[in-house]
Each structure stands twice: as structure tokens, then as C-alpha cells.
Write a protein that holds these residues in place. Structure first.
Motif, short mmCIF file in Angstrom:
data_model
loop_
_atom_site.label_atom_id
_atom_site.label_comp_id
_atom_site.label_asym_id
_atom_site.label_seq_id
_atom_site.Cartn_x
_atom_site.Cartn_y
_atom_site.Cartn_z
N VAL A 79 -27.19 18.04 27.15
CA VAL A 79 -27.06 18.48 26.06
C VAL A 79 -26.32 17.03 25.25
N LEU A 80 -26.00 15.75 25.71
CA LEU A 80 -25.62 14.47 25.82
C LEU A 80 -26.71 13.51 26.66
N ASN A 81 -27.53 12.82 25.85
CA ASN A 81 -27.79 11.82 27.18
C ASN A 81 -27.19 10.60 27.04
N GLN A 82 -27.66 9.48 28.04
CA GLN A 82 -26.84 8.57 28.46
C GLN A 82 -25.87 7.43 27.76
N GLU A 83 -26.83 7.58 26.71
CA GLU A 83 -26.32 7.02 25.15
C GLU A 83 -24.94 7.23 25.15
N MET A 132 -19.33 15.43 19.04
CA MET A 132 -20.77 14.70 19.56
C MET A 132 -21.64 16.22 19.30
N LEU A 133 -20.83 17.65 19.62
CA LEU A 133 -21.82 18.62 19.42
C LEU A 133 -21.53 19.68 18.46
N PRO A 134 -22.60 20.52 18.00
CA PRO A 134 -22.19 21.49 17.54
C PRO A 134 -20.70 22.56 17.74
N ASN A 135 -20.70 23.02 16.42
CA ASN A 135 -19.22 23.41 16.69
C ASN A 135 -19.00 24.86 17.71
N ALA A 160 -22.73 12.50 11.75
CA ALA A 160 -24.48 13.18 12.04
C ALA A 160 -24.43 11.69 12.71
N ILE A 161 -23.71 10.92 12.55
CA ILE A 161 -23.09 9.81 13.47
C ILE A 161 -23.96 9.77 15.21
N PHE A 162 -23.63 10.57 15.44
CA PHE A 162 -23.79 11.32 16.94
C PHE A 162 -24.88 12.08 17.38
N ALA A 163 -25.72 12.27 16.23
CA ALA A 163 -27.13 12.75 15.95
C ALA A 163 -27.59 12.09 17.55
N PRO A 164 -28.59 13.21 18.73
CA PRO A 164 -28.60 12.80 19.94
C PRO A 164 -30.10 12.46 19.58
#
Length: 806
Positions: free
Chosen positions: A77-81, A104-107, A380-384
Motif C-alpha cells: 500500500v506504500l511504495n519505496q519512496e 500517508m493512508l486513508p482513514n 494530499a502531499i502523500f498521494a501515491p
């Protein structure tokens, strides 16, 4: 064995590190970095969520490891970046890494736990009330609905002798929405034959079969549409499946956010000379794929948004993605209309006004690379996004881009880090840039692009300053000056629109007894409660505590307890009395809480279904209404007298921004600024929207006072239930810090917080200012890691780098 390094869902300093778990054989082909997993933690079989940071094959270990219980996802659900970014944010801002990962993730992807009470040894229990709890089972939810509170002490006793125990379960709240779909299974001739053989009384079935015959559906269609069009029941549909007339299945669908009215398609506008120069510079950096930060400084109405949209178009043409940040939820509907009007369904939204399901689905569209553009607020700065080519921060000066709660971060810092990683272009746009950004542009860290004229070549609004002390001396109103009332009446007669800003919501600032001076205070904070007439409650805007509006003084019994001060509710009431014919909309946190309320109110005003828009600072920025010709700032001193070195900067920015809402089309705009400080430089320079003069004067003061941007700042905030204890600890920390850091670093405090008590905890703060100190970081990490262990277990310490509010 194969092992995984995992950050667990426990927010303490002792657990703020990767923990090593064994990967069971059946999960070795599944577990990857970026996945959420379920793991046992501590004693008692507690199951919690964790994030996999790293997978190590063939690890040798001298002690047995706990195995991963299960995976919560089948893909990361989270990439390496984002994994690397989480570690960087946590270290830079003294955060717990688990809090950053969760942010970084939705609620719906945050862990939800259930605690249960289990029966271990019934022979040790001799209490009938406890035995009755387990009369038909060995495990019950540990909730007050199942367990009376008076039994808690007995439960604790039986737990101590191991007659009872606890279990913890991890629940995954992220649910995919599915809908039923159908498609035809037979040819038109076959349906025709079925229809002819139906019983003459089967009129509904005949109508149904005729629809299938006349509307062949090679692709899957919504069952709900079929039911609605032909008035069919679920039983009718199921019978059609049984008869072999149609095929039916369940398919995933997105919960798509909608606005209150249809979005109109738009085309790129012709740029004027200033816009073209700015766009060419941005386009050159996009083409060269060079990580460049531009500060786009343009007066209100200068056409910054059109430059953003054309830069996004070039980014998409190059096969890259774009991230567009706005500071306020108020700005989102209008900006979404502009971006979606240009790019349609290639846009995803991420902001707090979405439902949890909508936010989850928009996040999945981004992660699946189904869109190229993301519009959202700070988080939204954490958008994947992958392959980022452009990041835009509109109104970059806004303090809402900084999160002061855990996890603390500034979206501008993260935008810069992500832009550097992707070799992307970062645009910081504002009519009134923060002094920090403008100083970086002066030093050529950022490239400055200026728009000094409005896009339509129309003039900036004229502004007049009204000295409210003189108005009151002459017997006038403390809220509305005669000049403002005259101009409101004139605009109403001309069918033009008005915006009035008062940066204080509620009906009155506080209530006070005229006889004994009693003021209703928050029971948890050292703050007066704010009166809200529409809910008939007194509210604390810090902790949320409420109580009924008192009709008589609880101290002396007097009925002369009255509201003091003015909020947006009171302004609305008084304005309606003065102009009963006026249609008024009020926008503040009280009126925009419901889903879709912000968009609905702004659409009503944009469609000229209202004459006057009253609001807090949320209406000051970015809104574009061509029929607005008058803006009134009811009390320009609201932000000016806050005990913070940024007070003048915020006042100038707020007045300049709200003034820019007037005269944006072909009608001349005017601004009325009401103040008790008419000679203050921030107000006088905002009158003429003279950012350059304000920048020079404010920078001179900042240099003298050793404030940002000449010095870095760190704020240490301490809270404790006991005021004397927190004061002693604060002085102890200051003395310790002086021995650890460089002599050039300045320490201010300790001092009580501007609000002495918040949520029943007393606040002390220490401020540090420095230009360079290589010892400071190490000292602060040592402090947060060991403070509770060494100083006091009840102390809470937070460290805020470059705080927005001091």
C-alpha cells in the motif's frame, strides 16, 4: 529464515524502531515492503497492525522470533519512496514513524482493534454475576454494552489470579464497494421466442423480456438501472438468472465524489505577456526534467491558476503526473471545477470533506495509476503518485500547510523532497508569499516569477481605512461603520454582491455577568467559552466542551449576564435587521460541517442567489466571483494583536487576500478596512496591496529580533497534569540543554503557554533560535527518547521544528 523488519502500531519512543519478525513459509512469496501485516506484540496474545519496511532472505538469528500472523494486503500500500519519506519525516520532525505511515493512508486503512474478555479457569470464579457473563460462551467483547462497570474491579481481581484474560483482534476497515451487474445471455430471436411462450397474464415478465430483446447488452450493465427502468424487484432479477435469461455478477465500483452542479468543460486561455514569460520558464524546466522550484508571485486576479492548468497539461503530455495542493477545504470545490473542467476524469481528489469510502476509492485510483492529476489539501502531499513531473502549492504562504499535531510536518518541505527525488518542477504560488519563501527567492534558491498586473488588465480595488475608535466616539456602531453601511446599501441597489469577513465564528466572544464579572470558562482549558446562538450552547473551540447558555449568573444569581464581542452569527443577525431585503450566506466552521455544504454555499453565491457572503478567513483566498464589487474587513485587528511575531505578516496577507476578491471582472471593486489601529504598517500597506514595501519593513524587524527567516526556530512544548511539576521540569530541561548545545543557540523560556491549561494539562514552552548547531539535533533526540523515563512518566513532550505559531 526469511524475516521482515516491521514498524508496529504502538506510538511510544520505546517502540519507535523496526522490529524483526519471522515470515512463515506460507507467506514467504507474499510479504513485501510497504504491506500492512498482522503481528503479535508483547504478552497476552495482543495482535496489532504493522508496516513492512524491509524483507531479509536467509537471515540467521540466535533467538526465536515471533512469526507474522497474517497479511492485510496482497500488494504493497506504500511504495519505496513513501517508506523512505516516512523515515525522513519522522527523524526531521521528531515524530513516531508509525504516525507518519498512518498519515500517508486513508482513514479506513488505519488499524481498528477489538478487545475481548476470555474465560481461562471457571473453577476459580465464585461470583454469580461474573459467571452469568459467560453462561453461553467463553469469550465476550470487552465493552460496557456487555459488561456492567460495577463488575470491573472483580474482573481485575480474576485477571490477577488468571481466571480471566484478554484477547485482541485486528480488524481491517478498508472495504471495497461492489455492485450487481448483468448482461444478456441469449440472442434477440431467443428472447422473442420466450416472450411468445409466456402466459398471457405474465405482463411484467413480457415487458422484461422485451427490454432484453430490444436492448442487447454485450457489456455488463447495472442491475439497479434495469430495476428502476422497468419497475422490477430483486426476485424478478433472480428468477431471470434462474431461467437463464441473463448472467449476473458482483463487480467493484468506485465511490466517486460529486459536486453540487455539473462541471463545464473549458479550454486553455490565451496568456498575456507576463503570464507567457512565467509559463515559458516553467515549461523549459518541465522539458529538461530539472528539479526547479519557482515562486510565482502574482497580484490577486493575475491569472496564476491558468498558468497552473497549462503547466499540468504539458506534464500530462510528457507522460508524467501532477499534484495540485490548496490550503483550505473552501478552495477545493472551485479549484476542482477548474481542474476537472480542463482534464475531466483524469483528476482524483483527496481532502477531508470526502467520506471515508470516497477517499479510499480516490486513493486506490491514484495507486492504480488510473489518473494523472491529484487535487487536495495538505495531506494530499502523500498521494501515491508515480512519475511525478509537477507539484503546485497554491497560496503557499498559508499556515494550514503546516501540521502542528503528531505527525508534525510542513507540506512545503515534503513537496521539495518529492520534487527533488522525481526531478520534478515545484511551483509555489501566492499574491503574498511567506517571508521565508521570498527570502529564498532573493538568494536564488527559488526562481522568482512575477505577475504585477491583473490578467484582464482591470485595476486593483481601491481601499479605504476606517478608524473604528472615531466611529464609536461619535456614537456609531462597533461592528458596522456608516461608510460600510452606505456602500452595502449602494451595492444592493445595483444588484452587485458583497463579501464581509470577520475572523471569529460564533455569536459572541464570551459572556459576562454585569454585576459580579463572572465569565463562563471551559472546564478543561483556561479559555472563555464562545457563545453559539444557533445551537444555544457555549463552546470551547480548543477541546470541544459545551454547556447550555446561562440565563442567570451561577455565582450571584443576576439575570444581567450578557454576550460580549461579535462573531459571524451576530454579524449575520445584525445585517439582516439593517437590510431585511438582503439574501445572506454565512460561511464558517459551523455552517460548513455537513458533507457538500462548502460547495453548495459557494455555488449559491456564484449563481447570485445571495447578495452578501459573510465568513471567517476561509472566504479570504482564491474565490473568484465576477459580480463582487465590495469587500468589507469588519475587524482587521483580529490577527494583529495575537502574541506572535508573525501577527503583522498574517494580518497583511489576510487583508490583501480578501481585498483581492473585489473587482475581479469588468466592475470596479472597493474595499473597506475597519480597524482600531489605522496607522499600523501592516494595515496601511495592505490598503495598497504593496507587498514589496511590507517585505522590506518586516524583514528589517525580523533581522533585528533574530526571527525567521534569519534564524531557525524550534519549540519544545511540555504538558503535565500538575502546574508546579511541569514548571520544575521545564527549568530542569533548560539547564540541561545549556550544557548540551552550542553557546550561540539562544534559549527563550521556559514560560507558560499562551493558553495556560489545555484539556486539563498545564502547558509550558521553551523556544530555541539558532543559525547553526550540530549538537542540537542529538540533544533533542536524547531528550524525547529519555524524558519520560528519567524525568517524569506523566510528562508529555513535543518538539516542533520551525513552528508556525509561537
Amino acid at each position: 529464515m526469511d524475516v521482515a523488519k516491521i514498524i508496529v502500531d504502538v506510538s511510544t519512543r520505546q517502540t519507535n524502531k523496526p522490529w524483526t519478525y519471522q515470515i512463515p513459509e506460507n507467506l514467504q512469496s507474499i510479504v513485501q515492503p510497504g504491506m500492512r501485516v498482522q503481528v503479535p506484540f508483547g504478552n497476552g496474545g495482543r495482535q496489532i497492525q504493522g508496516f513492512v519496511l524491509e524483507v531479509v532472505k536467509g537471515e540467521t538469528t540466535t533467538k526465536p522470533l515471533k512469526p507474522i500472523t497474517n497479511v492485510l494486503d496482497l500488494e504493497p500500500v506504500l511504495n519505496q519512496e513513501l517508506l523512505q519519506l516516512s523515515a525522513r519525516i519522522a527523524e526531521h520532525n521528531f515524530n513516531f514513524q508509525i504516525n507518519v505511515l498512518q498519515a500517508m493512508l486513508p482513514n479506513v486503512m488505519k488499524a481498528k482493534y477489538q478487545k475481548t474478555l476470555i474465560l481461562l479457569n471457571p473453577n476459580l470464579i465464585d461470583d454469580n454475576n461474573i459467571n452469568d457473563l459467560f453462561i453461553d460462551r467463553d469469550e465476550i467483547p470487552f465493552e460496557l454494552d456487555f459488561i456492567p462497570i460495577e463488575l470491573m474491579s472483580k474482573i481485575k481481581h480474576y485477571q490477577a489470579i488468571k481466571a480471566l484474560g484478554f484477547k485482541y483482534y485486528l480488524k481491517n476497515k478498508a472495504k471495497i464497494k461492489k455492485v450487481k451487474k448483468y448482461k444478456n445471455k441469449l440472442s434477440s430471436d431467443q428472447y422473442d421466442e420466450i416472450r411468445r411462450n409466456l402466459n398471457k397474464n405474465a405482463k411484467k415478465q413480457a415487458r422484461f423480456v422485451t427490454a432484453l430483446m430490444e436492448n442487447p447488452t454485450p457489456d455488463w450493465q447495472l442491475v439497479s438501472s434495469l430495476q428502476h427502468s422497468y419497475k422490477l424487484t430483486a426476485q424478478d432479477i433472480n428468477q431471470a438468472v434462474t431461467n437463464g435469461w441473463i448472467s449476473m455478477t458482483e463487480m467493484e465500483t468506485y465511490r466517486t465524489p460529486t459536486l453540487s452542479s455539473t462541471i463545464q468543460k473549458t479550454k486553455p486561455l490565451v496568456l498575456n505577456e507576463e503570464q507567457s514569460v512565467a509559463f515559458d520558464a516553467i515549461n523549459s524546466a518541465l522539458n529538461q526534467q530539472i528539479s526547479t522550484t519557482f515562486l510565482l508571485e502574482g497580484v490577486t486576479g493575475s491569472g496564476k491558476t491558468e498558468i497552473y492548468l497549462q503547466a499540468i497539461a504539458r506534464t500530462i503530455e510528457a507522460g508524467k503526473t501532477a499534484l495540485f495542493l490548496v490550503p483550505e477545504i473552501t478552495l477545493t470545490p472551485q479549484m476542482v471545477r477548474r481542474v476537472k473542467g480542463r482534464f475531466g476524469d483524469d483528476v482524483a481528489l483527496l481532502h477531508s470533506a470526502l467520506s471515508d469510502g470516497e477517499r479510499y476509492d480516490e486513493w486506490r485510483r491514484i495507486q492504480r495509476q488510473e489518473v494523472h492529476v491529484v487535487v487536495g489539501v495538505r495531506s494530499a502531499i502523500f498521494a501515491p503518485l508515480e512519475q511525478i513531473g509537477l507539484i503546485i502549492m497554491d497560496e503557499e504562504h498559508e499556515s494550514s500547510y503546516k501540521q502542528d499535531d503528531n505527525p508534525r510536518y510542513h507540506a512545503r518541505d515534503i513537496a521539495s523532497w518529492r520534487a527533488n527525488r522525481h526531478q520534478a518542477v515545484l511551483i509555489l504560488g501566492s499574491a503574498t508569499p511567506s517571508l521565508e519563501s521570498r527570502a529564498r527567492a532573493q538568494k536564488h534558491v527559488y526562481q522568482l516569477l512575477e505577475l504585477k498586473k491583473r490578467a484582464l488588465a482591470n485595476p486593483l480595488p481601491t481601499a479605504q481605512i476606517i478608524d473604528m475608535s472615531e466611529v464609536i466616539k461619535s456614537g456609531g456602531d462597533e461592528v458596522f461603520s456608516p461608510q460600510l453601511l452606505d456602500q452595502i446599501e449602494e451595492r444592493l441597489e445595483k444588484k452587485q454582491q458583497i463579501i464581509l469577513m470577520l475572523n471569529r465564528r460564533g455569536y459572541a466572544n464570551f459572556m459576562m455577568c454585569r454585576d459580579c464579572g463572572y465569565v463562563p470558562m471551559c472546564p478543561n482549558c483556561d479559555l472563555a467559552l464562545t457563545m453559539h446562538k444557533d445551537t444555544y450552547r457555549m463552546e470551547c473551540h480548543v477541546c470541544g466542551a459545551t454547556q447550555p447558555i446561562p440565563h442567570k449568573c451561577p455565582v450571584c444569581g443576576s439575570t444581567r449576564i450578557r454576550p460580549f464581542g461579535t462573531g459571524t452569527q451576530k454579524v449575520e443577525e445584525q445585517l439582516q435587521d439593517k437590510f431585511p431585503q438582503a439574501r445572506i450566506i454565512r460561511m464558517d466552521n459551523d455552517t460548513t460541517r455537513k458533507k457538500g455544504a462548502t460547495d453548495r454555499l459557494l455555488e449559491q453565491f456564484g449563481q447570485q442567489k445571495a447578495d452578501i457572503l459573510i465568513g471567517t478567513q476561509m472566504i479570504a483566498k482564491g474565490l473568484d466571483f465576477p459580480n463582487v464589487t465590495l469587500v468589507g474587513v469588519l475587524n482587521a485587528d483580529t490577527t494583529l494583536k495575537i502574541p506572535d511575531y508573525r501577527a503583522s505578516e498574517r494580518t497583511f496577507q489576510l487583508i490583501t487576500q480578501v481585498a483581492g476578491r473585489a473587482g475581479r471582472a469588468d466592475k470596479v471593486g472597493n474595499v473597506v478596512i475597519q480597524t482600531f489601529n489605522p496607522q499600523h504598517y501592516a494595515i496601511k500597506l495592505a490598503q495598497n496591496q504593496d507587498y514589496e514595501a511590507f517585505y522590506q519593513q518586516e524583514m528589517s524587524l525580523r533581522r533585528t529580533w533574530h526571527y525567521s527567516p534569519y534564524y531557525y526556530a524550534i519549540q519544545i512544548k511540555l504538558t503535565h497534569p500538575n502546574e508546579q511539576d511541569v514548571a520544575k521540569i521545564a527549568y530542569k530541561i533548560v539547564n540541561w540543554l545549556r550544557e548540551q548545545i552550542m553557546p550561540s543557540t539562544m534559549i527563550f523560556g521556559p514560560a507558560p503557554g499562551s493558553i495556560r491549561r489545555v484539556k486539563n494539562r498545564y502547558v509550558y514552552q521553551i523556544s530555541l533560535r539558532f543559525k547553526y548547531d550540530d549538537k542540537l539535533e542529538q540533544a533533542l533526540n536524547l531528550l524525547v527518547n529519555d524524558a519520560q523515563k528519567i524525568i517524569d512518566k506523566n510528562i508529555q513532550i513535543s518538539i516542533n521544528r520551525d513552528p508556525i505559531n509561537l
